[in-house]
Design a protein around this motif. Sequence first.
Motif, PDB file in Angstrom:
ATOM      1  N   ASN A 165     -13.265  -6.714  -2.203  1.00 34.55           N
ATOM      2  CA  ASN A 165     -12.360  -5.691  -2.734  1.00 34.55           C
ATOM      3  C   ASN A 165     -12.131  -4.567  -1.736  1.00 34.55           C
ATOM      4  OD1 ASN A 165     -14.261  -6.422  -5.489  1.00 34.55           O
ATOM      5  ND2 ASN A 165     -12.055  -6.709  -5.620  1.00 34.55           N
ATOM      6  N   VAL A 166     -13.178  -4.195  -1.013  1.00 33.23           N
ATOM      7  CA  VAL A 166     -13.056  -3.133  -0.011  1.00 33.23           C
ATOM      8  C   VAL A 166     -12.122  -3.576   1.114  1.00 33.23           C
ATOM      9  CG1 VAL A 166     -14.282  -1.707   1.671  1.00 33.23           C
ATOM     10  CG2 VAL A 166     -15.351  -2.240  -0.534  1.00 33.23           C
ATOM     11  N   PHE A 167     -12.350  -4.786   1.634  1.00 30.92           N
ATOM     12  CA  PHE A 167     -11.514  -5.291   2.722  1.00 30.92           C
ATOM     13  C   PHE A 167     -10.041  -5.335   2.311  1.00 30.92           C
ATOM     14  CE2 PHE A 167     -15.437  -7.945   4.017  1.00 30.92           C
ATOM     15  CZ  PHE A 167     -15.946  -6.884   4.752  1.00 30.92           C
ATOM     16  N   ASN A 168      -9.779  -5.824   1.096  1.00 31.11           N
ATOM     17  CA  ASN A 168      -8.385  -5.945   0.684  1.00 31.11           C
ATOM     18  C   ASN A 168      -7.781  -4.601   0.300  1.00 31.11           C
ATOM     19  OD1 ASN A 168      -6.250  -7.951   0.318  1.00 31.11           O
ATOM     20  ND2 ASN A 168      -6.218  -7.191  -1.784  1.00 31.11           N
ATOM     21  N   GLY A 169      -8.607  -3.687  -0.232  1.00 35.46           N
ATOM     22  CA  GLY A 169      -8.109  -2.343  -0.511  1.00 35.46           C
ATOM     23  C   GLY A 169      -7.652  -1.655   0.758  1.00 35.46           C
ATOM     24  N   VAL A 170      -8.424  -1.789   1.823  1.00 34.27           N
ATOM     25  CA  VAL A 170      -8.040  -1.224   3.119  1.00 34.27           C
ATOM     26  C   VAL A 170      -6.776  -1.915   3.639  1.00 34.27           C
ATOM     27  CG1 VAL A 170      -8.738  -0.937   5.530  1.00 34.27           C
ATOM     28  CG2 VAL A 170     -10.393  -0.530   3.690  1.00 34.27           C
ATOM     29  N   ALA A 171      -6.683  -3.224   3.449  1.00 35.41           N
ATOM     30  CA  ALA A 171      -5.477  -3.953   3.864  1.00 35.41           C
ATOM     31  C   ALA A 171      -4.244  -3.412   3.154  1.00 35.41           C
ATOM     32  CB  ALA A 171      -5.639  -5.444   3.572  1.00 35.41           C
ATOM     33  N   GLY A 172      -4.386  -3.081   1.861  1.00 34.46           N
ATOM     34  CA  GLY A 172      -3.263  -2.525   1.113  1.00 34.46           C
ATOM     35  C   GLY A 172      -2.828  -1.178   1.647  1.00 34.46           C
ATOM     36  N   ILE A 173      -3.783  -0.329   1.994  1.00 35.80           N
ATOM     37  CA  ILE A 173      -3.444   0.983   2.565  1.00 35.80           C
ATOM     38  C   ILE A 173      -2.722   0.808   3.897  1.00 35.80           C
ATOM     39  CG2 ILE A 173      -4.420   3.105   3.515  1.00 35.80           C
ATOM     40  CD1 ILE A 173      -6.678   2.797   1.405  1.00 35.80           C
ATOM     41  N   LEU A 174      -3.216  -0.095   4.732  1.00 30.57           N
ATOM     42  CA  LEU A 174      -2.546  -0.366   6.006  1.00 30.57           C
ATOM     43  C   LEU A 174      -1.138  -0.901   5.784  1.00 30.57           C
ATOM     44  CD1 LEU A 174      -5.429  -2.046   8.057  1.00 30.57           C
ATOM     45  CD2 LEU A 174      -4.493   0.249   8.361  1.00 30.57           C
ATOM     46  N   ASN A 175      -0.973  -1.698   4.735  1.00 27.17           N
ATOM     47  CA  ASN A 175       0.332  -2.294   4.464  1.00 27.17           C
ATOM     48  C   ASN A 175       1.405  -1.238   4.231  1.00 27.17           C
ATOM     49  OD1 ASN A 175       2.175  -4.004   2.111  1.00 27.17           O
ATOM     50  ND2 ASN A 175       1.681  -4.982   4.052  1.00 27.17           N
ATOM     51  N   ILE A 176       1.015  -0.110   3.656  1.00 27.37           N
ATOM     52  CA  ILE A 176       1.971   0.984   3.441  1.00 27.37           C
ATOM     53  C   ILE A 176       2.565   1.445   4.769  1.00 27.37           C
ATOM     54  CG2 ILE A 176       2.198   3.388   2.683  1.00 27.37           C
ATOM     55  CD1 ILE A 176       0.068   2.762   0.549  1.00 27.37           C
ATOM     56  N   PHE A 177       1.727   1.457   5.814  1.00 28.10           N
ATOM     57  CA  PHE A 177       2.175   1.918   7.132  1.00 28.10           C
ATOM     58  C   PHE A 177       2.948   0.844   7.896  1.00 28.10           C
ATOM     59  CE2 PHE A 177      -1.343   4.663   5.967  1.00 28.10           C
ATOM     60  CZ  PHE A 177      -0.821   5.919   6.262  1.00 28.10           C
ATOM     61  N   CYS A 178       3.059  -0.337   7.301  1.00 29.46           N
ATOM     62  CA  CYS A 178       3.884  -1.390   7.898  1.00 29.46           C
ATOM     63  C   CYS A 178       5.344  -1.263   7.486  1.00 29.46           C
ATOM     64  CB  CYS A 178       3.357  -2.767   7.495  1.00 29.46           C
ATOM     65  SG  CYS A 178       1.700  -3.150   8.090  1.00 29.46           S
ATOM     66  N   MET A 179       5.640  -0.388   6.519  1.00 32.17           N
ATOM     67  CA  MET A 179       7.027  -0.172   6.105  1.00 32.17           C
ATOM     68  C   MET A 179       7.689   0.807   7.061  1.00 32.17           C
ATOM     69  SD  MET A 179       6.951  -0.074   1.925  1.00 32.17           S
ATOM     70  CE  MET A 179       5.480   0.944   1.723  1.00 32.17           C
ATOM     71  N   THR A 180       8.759   0.396   7.691  1.00 28.31           N
ATOM     72  CA  THR A 180       9.414   1.202   8.718  1.00 28.31           C
ATOM     73  C   THR A 180      10.878   1.444   8.377  1.00 28.31           C
ATOM     74  OG1 THR A 180       9.923  -0.811   9.974  1.00 28.31           O
ATOM     75  CG2 THR A 180       7.858   0.323  10.501  1.00 28.31           C
ATOM     76  N   GLY A 181      11.484   2.421   9.070  1.00 21.09           N
ATOM     77  CA  GLY A 181      12.901   2.715   8.858  1.00 21.09           C
ATOM     78  C   GLY A 181      13.192   3.124   7.431  1.00 21.09           C
ATOM     79  N   TRP A 182      12.466   4.127   6.939  1.00 25.54           N
ATOM     80  CA  TRP A 182      12.538   4.492   5.517  1.00 25.54           C
ATOM     81  C   TRP A 182      13.940   4.840   5.052  1.00 25.54           C
ATOM     82  CZ3 TRP A 182       7.813   8.382   5.348  1.00 25.54           C
ATOM     83  CH2 TRP A 182       6.632   7.670   5.617  1.00 25.54           C
ATOM     84  N   TRP A 183      14.747   5.416   5.943  1.00 25.86           N
ATOM     85  CA  TRP A 183      16.096   5.819   5.532  1.00 25.86           C
ATOM     86  C   TRP A 183      17.142   4.752   5.859  1.00 25.86           C
ATOM     87  CZ3 TRP A 183      12.374   9.361   6.642  1.00 25.86           C
ATOM     88  CH2 TRP A 183      12.225  10.420   5.752  1.00 25.86           C
ATOM     89  N   GLY A 184      16.704   3.612   6.389  1.00 32.01           N
ATOM     90  CA  GLY A 184      17.641   2.544   6.732  1.00 32.01           C
ATOM     91  C   GLY A 184      17.940   1.655   5.551  1.00 32.01           C
ATOM     92  N   ILE A 185      18.517   2.247   4.513  1.00 30.58           N
ATOM     93  CA  ILE A 185      18.831   1.536   3.265  1.00 30.58           C
ATOM     94  C   ILE A 185      20.348   1.427   3.124  1.00 30.58           C
ATOM     95  CG2 ILE A 185      18.571   1.536   0.756  1.00 30.58           C
ATOM     96  CD1 ILE A 185      15.927   1.200   2.304  1.00 30.58           C
ATOM     97  N   TYR A 186      20.833   0.231   2.816  1.00 31.26           N
ATOM     98  CA  TYR A 186      22.274  -0.011   2.755  1.00 31.26           C
ATOM     99  C   TYR A 186      22.632  -0.854   1.537  1.00 31.26           C
ATOM    100  CZ  TYR A 186      21.319   1.030   7.671  1.00 31.26           C
ATOM    101  OH  TYR A 186      20.857   1.601   8.826  1.00 31.26           O
ATOM    102  N   SER A 187      23.913  -0.850   1.206  1.00 31.04           N
ATOM    103  CA  SER A 187      24.439  -1.736   0.165  1.00 31.04           C
ATOM    104  C   SER A 187      25.109  -2.919   0.846  1.00 31.04           C
ATOM    105  CB  SER A 187      25.450  -0.989  -0.704  1.00 31.04           C
ATOM    106  OG  SER A 187      25.976  -1.839  -1.706  1.00 31.04           O
ATOM    107  N   SER A 188      25.005  -4.096   0.243  1.00 29.58           N
ATOM    108  CA  SER A 188      25.634  -5.282   0.831  1.00 29.58           C
ATOM    109  C   SER A 188      27.134  -5.265   0.572  1.00 29.58           C
ATOM    110  CB  SER A 188      25.009  -6.551   0.260  1.00 29.58           C
ATOM    111  OG  SER A 188      25.290  -6.658  -1.126  1.00 29.58           O
ATOM    112  N   LYS A 189      27.853  -6.111   1.299  1.00 29.08           N
ATOM    113  CA  LYS A 189      29.308  -6.136   1.227  1.00 29.08           C
ATOM    114  C   LYS A 189      29.829  -6.370  -0.188  1.00 29.08           C
ATOM    115  CE  LYS A 189      29.825  -7.870   5.957  1.00 29.08           C
ATOM    116  NZ  LYS A 189      30.217  -9.018   6.797  1.00 29.08           N
ATOM    117  N   LYS A 190      29.217  -7.278  -0.927  1.00 28.36           N
ATOM    118  CA  LYS A 190      29.672  -7.580  -2.279  1.00 28.36           C
ATOM    119  C   LYS A 190      29.024  -6.688  -3.330  1.00 28.36           C
ATOM    120  CE  LYS A 190      30.705 -12.451  -1.338  1.00 28.36           C
ATOM    121  NZ  LYS A 190      30.446 -13.860  -1.745  1.00 28.36           N
TER     122      LYS A 190
END
Length: 345
Positions: A165-190
């Motif tokens: 549980n400790v190993f995976n809890g730390v993995a989850g926290i690290l996973n948050i920092f894997c999200m990049t380009g926070w403002w790079g959000i767009y709508s698709s053509k359709k």
Amino acid sequence: MLFEVYGDNAVYQWIGWALVFLGLIGLNEVARRSKAGGLFMFVALPIAMTVYCVVVTVAAGAGIDWGVNNPTVVFQNGWFHYAKVYAALAGCVGFMVLKYRWGSLGKSEAFKVFPFVIVAINILIAVVSDFESAAHYFTGNYEMLNGSPVWTTSEHATQVCGWNNVFNGVAGILNIFCMTGWWGIYSSKKGHDMLWPDMTWVFIISYDLWNFCYTYNCLPNHAWYCGFALLLAPTVANLLWNKGAWIQNRAFTLAIWCMFAQVFPTFQISFPEMGVNSIFAVNSTLNIGTNTAVSLVALAANIAAVGYVAYRAKKLGVNPYKREVFVGTRDFDQAMARREDVAAA
């Protein structure tokens, strides 16, 4: 083996998996392709689910037999399931606001950070649950089952607890920092999808491994479905026909599954001593060695992902959270090609 998929029910277990996998893909398509489909799935159905859950919980509190013995009350009463379903639904509604540009909020540049915030919250909910299980181990509040430390939740699920549980809890926290380009959000053509092009395979694989491990650790009698089938559905959609919209696929399928599981929990569980014995139920093996190995894989994947994000950011000389770092990669370019305003970009 990770799961107990054998014996007389093995065929039904695989049929159940296929039904969940294909059902989630189909319902995701209904929800993403029209405003009516999305509003029905993530506004109308949640209202009905909420009314149902309140009624059965109040009845149980009053000692009324049909409330006390209601499957939702008996098997889905923990804080995690309620937190998860409403956090997922909040994400679905927020993503619809962004992709359809509803109101001033949907057109706001500042609101583009919402997907990062709501995904981080969803990850942290699971991280807290992993650490809750670890606390049972480190405080000695556990029993031994076939050589593995376990504890039983209020929902009657037996979880392996320990350093996994400790190993995976730390993995989850690290996973948050894997999200990049926070403002790079767009709508698709359709207008079918909210796109996050910088959320490439680097994040998707690290997230899938972490979240599968979370379900394996903390939802051992659900992981065949909510770990294996549920995680694969949005990943396959992103890989084959809906590039760049993985996070929308994930939120939609997660919310749909959570609502189903909240109302019909006996589909995936087996407690013969309590009169519940679904032919579709699949249990994890509950082995501390297996749980620890899966947790270490998830942790290693997320360490590698954070390292690669840092490498890309340094190579481009940008802040990986304010700017997109996977510019020029295949996944990023394919997603950007689906942007509504790609011609003006």
